[in-house]
Scaffold this motif. Structure first.
Motif, PDB file in Angstrom:
ATOM      1  N   UNK A  21      -9.437 -10.748   1.120  1.00 19.77           N
ATOM      2  CA  UNK A  21      -7.873 -10.764   0.911  1.00 19.77           C
ATOM      3  C   UNK A  21      -7.378 -10.167  -0.264  1.00 19.77           C
ATOM      4  N   UNK A  22      -7.961 -10.573  -1.349  1.00 15.54           N
ATOM      5  CA  UNK A  22      -7.391 -10.202  -2.735  1.00 15.54           C
ATOM      6  C   UNK A  22      -7.912  -8.743  -2.871  1.00 15.54           C
ATOM      7  N   UNK A  23      -9.035  -8.440  -2.569  1.00 18.09           N
ATOM      8  CA  UNK A  23      -9.339  -6.861  -2.283  1.00 18.09           C
ATOM      9  C   UNK A  23      -8.321  -6.000  -1.692  1.00 18.09           C
ATOM     10  N   UNK A  24      -7.799  -6.427  -0.603  1.00 19.27           N
ATOM     11  CA  UNK A  24      -6.657  -5.914   0.142  1.00 19.27           C
ATOM     12  C   UNK A  24      -5.527  -5.621  -0.644  1.00 19.27           C
ATOM     13  N   UNK A  25      -5.087  -6.955  -1.280  1.00 19.76           N
ATOM     14  CA  UNK A  25      -3.848  -6.874  -2.112  1.00 19.76           C
ATOM     15  C   UNK A  25      -4.029  -5.885  -3.477  1.00 19.76           C
ATOM     16  N   UNK A  26      -5.239  -5.824  -3.841  1.00 17.88           N
ATOM     17  CA  UNK A  26      -5.452  -5.057  -5.135  1.00 17.88           C
ATOM     18  C   UNK A  26      -5.357  -3.545  -4.537  1.00 17.88           C
ATOM     19  N   UNK A  27      -6.259  -3.370  -3.490  1.00 19.73           N
ATOM     20  CA  UNK A  27      -6.045  -1.823  -2.602  1.00 19.73           C
ATOM     21  C   UNK A  27      -4.718  -1.451  -2.445  1.00 19.73           C
ATOM     22  N   UNK A  28      -3.886  -2.317  -1.851  1.00 16.12           N
ATOM     23  CA  UNK A  28      -2.441  -2.036  -1.916  1.00 16.12           C
ATOM     24  C   UNK A  28      -1.570  -1.661  -2.955  1.00 16.12           C
ATOM     25  N   UNK A 109       5.436 -12.250   1.118  1.00 19.43           N
ATOM     26  CA  UNK A 109       5.202 -11.930   2.501  1.00 19.43           C
ATOM     27  C   UNK A 109       3.829 -11.650   2.602  1.00 19.43           C
ATOM     28  N   UNK A 110       2.882 -11.466   1.473  1.00 13.61           N
ATOM     29  CA  UNK A 110       1.454 -11.338   1.877  1.00 13.61           C
ATOM     30  C   UNK A 110       0.761 -12.425   2.105  1.00 13.61           C
ATOM     31  N   UNK A 111       1.226 -13.612   1.349  1.00 13.86           N
ATOM     32  CA  UNK A 111       0.437 -14.867   1.558  1.00 13.86           C
ATOM     33  C   UNK A 111       0.547 -15.229   3.009  1.00 13.86           C
ATOM     34  N   UNK A 112       2.001 -15.057   3.739  1.00 13.13           N
ATOM     35  CA  UNK A 112       2.122 -15.260   4.911  1.00 13.13           C
ATOM     36  C   UNK A 112       1.144 -14.443   5.775  1.00 13.13           C
ATOM     37  N   UNK A 113       0.972 -13.115   5.861  1.00 12.87           N
ATOM     38  CA  UNK A 113       0.633 -12.295   6.758  1.00 12.87           C
ATOM     39  C   UNK A 113      -1.034 -12.487   6.260  1.00 12.87           C
ATOM     40  N   UNK A 260      18.402   4.351  -3.963  1.00 16.45           N
ATOM     41  CA  UNK A 260      19.171   3.199  -2.895  1.00 16.45           C
ATOM     42  C   UNK A 260      18.620   1.738  -3.491  1.00 16.45           C
ATOM     43  N   UNK A 261      17.656   1.717  -4.365  1.00 12.09           N
ATOM     44  CA  UNK A 261      17.251   0.270  -4.873  1.00 12.09           C
ATOM     45  C   UNK A 261      16.249  -0.224  -3.488  1.00 12.09           C
ATOM     46  N   UNK A 262      15.826   0.709  -2.769  1.00 13.96           N
ATOM     47  CA  UNK A 262      15.262   0.013  -1.505  1.00 13.96           C
ATOM     48  C   UNK A 262      13.592   0.103  -1.322  1.00 13.96           C
ATOM     49  N   UNK A 263      13.107  -0.869  -1.653  1.00 10.70           N
ATOM     50  CA  UNK A 263      11.809  -1.122  -1.743  1.00 10.70           C
ATOM     51  C   UNK A 263      11.183  -1.630  -0.647  1.00 10.70           C
ATOM     52  N   UNK A 264      10.220  -1.041  -0.219  1.00  9.52           N
ATOM     53  CA  UNK A 264       9.450  -1.360   1.190  1.00  9.52           C
ATOM     54  C   UNK A 264       8.682  -2.546   1.076  1.00  9.52           C
ATOM     55  N   UNK A 265       8.792  -3.541   0.691  1.00  6.17           N
ATOM     56  CA  UNK A 265       7.950  -4.613   0.079  1.00  6.17           C
ATOM     57  C   UNK A 265       7.240  -5.384   1.704  1.00  6.17           C
ATOM     58  N   UNK A 266       7.874  -5.238   2.702  1.00  5.81           N
ATOM     59  CA  UNK A 266       7.453  -5.784   3.818  1.00  5.81           C
ATOM     60  C   UNK A 266       6.298  -4.775   4.378  1.00  5.81           C
ATOM     61  N   UNK A 267       6.685  -3.537   4.159  1.00  4.43           N
ATOM     62  CA  UNK A 267       5.593  -2.514   4.616  1.00  4.43           C
ATOM     63  C   UNK A 267       4.222  -2.625   3.774  1.00  4.43           C
TER      64      UNK A 267
END
Ligand SMILES: CC(C)(COP(=O)(O)OP(=O)(O)OC[C@H]1O[C@@H](n2cnc3c(N)ncnc32)[C@H](O)[C@@H]1O)[C@@H](O)C(=O)NCCC(=O)NCCS
Ligand SMILES: Nc1ncnc2c1ncn2[C@@H]1O[C@H](COP(=O)(O)OP(=O)(O)OP(=O)(O)O)[C@@H](O)[C@H]1O
Length: 285
Positions: A21-28, A109-113, A260-267
């Motif tokens: 899970x941590x690897x996936x976050x670092x990869x992202x 959001x990442x903790x949740x998913x 637009x200050x539109x950061x796609x954090x959920x994506x």
């Protein structure tokens, strides 16, 4: 006799899942160039985030992911006790994250998913197929957690205003953005020989083409969301991140979303979920 034990320590199942899970976050976080998100180049549309903070935040979540997996192993089934245990651990993880980042939301959001997916994997470690894992995660997400606070979060405000149900709904539906968009695109782009980083960017774009990302809605409204969805589709239509035309479109999208200050954090969170499931499917644990 040696003073140190140089044998690699055998990791438990829960520890291996937390590592993934941590690897996936670092990869992202490291993946670049992501439109308007924190990456190796810079902070995208964020003034309060940077790559070092994203890394520190990801590492701070390791104990929470491990504890969620352990709770699943002990409980053995999807049900109210496991849902409430995972909710409590998730909130503790959020506190660890906020302590590490001095109060900045880096990975809510990442903790949740990822939390739900780690839990779902630990319930049946023999099965590594994405579909059943996502289904178990969805069944957990559908259970109400009586102890969960109901703050007027950005997501809740966007739900009231636009009817978008965000992170909760994505999980309750079994992560369709990951299973039906990101993973197939990741595999397609890899099969075309586009290179791993381009394949991951394409997977992120595939999520962005269709997601009702509440981070974008909150920050930039429906116009921002439409700009994200159409722009991501334009990159893929032009040949994806590996092609020159696609790269030009990607650069344009980055500039438009930052304006637009539109950061796609959920994506971004769902890309991390995709990278996690991809590793599970390839037999990493
Ligand atoms: C369900 C969660 C994400 C709260 O959602 P809500 O929409 O109210 O909050 P918020 O505005 O903070 O958004 C959360 C994050 O979700 C991500 N997100 C946004 N849109 C989407 C989407 N369409 N799909 C997936 N993720 C998204 C973003 O990164 C965002 O930061 C979760 O934090 C929660 O319920 N926490 C309570 C504690 C709990 O039970 N934790 C369990 C851990 S497994
Ligand atoms: N590489 C990344 N760059 C930026 N955000 C990311 C990245 N990866 C994941 N995210 C997600 O994006 C969210 C950050 O979005 P946002 O800044 O809108 O959150 P917020 O703190 O709720 O809002 P605001 O900053 O507008 O007050 C985090 O919750 C995190 O889950």
């Amino acid at each position: 006799m040696h003073a140190f034990n140089l044998q690699p320590k055998t990791l438990s199942l829960a520890e291996r899942l937390a590592d993934l899970a941590v690897d996936a976050l670092i990869g992202e976080a490291d993946l670049s160039p992501k439109p308007a998100l924190v990456d190796r180049r810079g902070n995208g549309a964020h003034t309060d985030l940077h790559l070092g903070l994203m890394h520190a935040s990801a590492l701070s979540l390791w104990p929470a992911f491990k504890e969620m997996a352990q709770a699943a192993i002990e409980s053995g089934e999807v049900g109210v006790p496991l849902r409430e245990a995972v909710g409590r651990i998730g909130r503790e993880g959020e506190q660890a994250m906020l302590a590490t980042t001095a109060g900045v939301n880096t990975h809510r959001g990442a903790i949740w998913a990822l939390g739900l997916l780690v839990t779902a994997c630990a319930l049946e470690p023999e099965s590594s197929a994405a579909g059943p894992i996502a289904l178990r995660a969805a069944r957990l997400a559908l259970i109400d957690d009586r102890y969960a606070p109901r703050p007027l979060s950005h997501g809740a405000q966007v739900a009231q205003r636009y009817g978008a149900r965000g992170a909760r709904e994505e999980a309750q539906l079994g992560f369709p953005s990951v299973l039906q968009r990101a993973l197939p695109q990741l595999k397609r782009s890899r099969a075309l020989g586009h290179g791993e980083q381009n394949a991951r960017l394409d997977a992120l774009l595939a999520i962005m083409t269709n997601l009702a990302d509440t981070c974008v809605l909150y920050r930039a409204g429906e116009h921002g969301l439409q700009t994200m969805q159409l722009g991501a589709q334009a990159v893929l239509d032009a040949g994806g991140s590996a092609s020159l035309a696609g790269r030009r479109r990607l650069h344009e999208l980055d500039e438009q979303l930052i304006a637009l200050n539109a950061s796609p954090g959920g994506a971004a969170d769902l890309l991390a979920a995709c990278l996690f499931i991809d590793r599970i499917e390839s037999g990493a644990f």
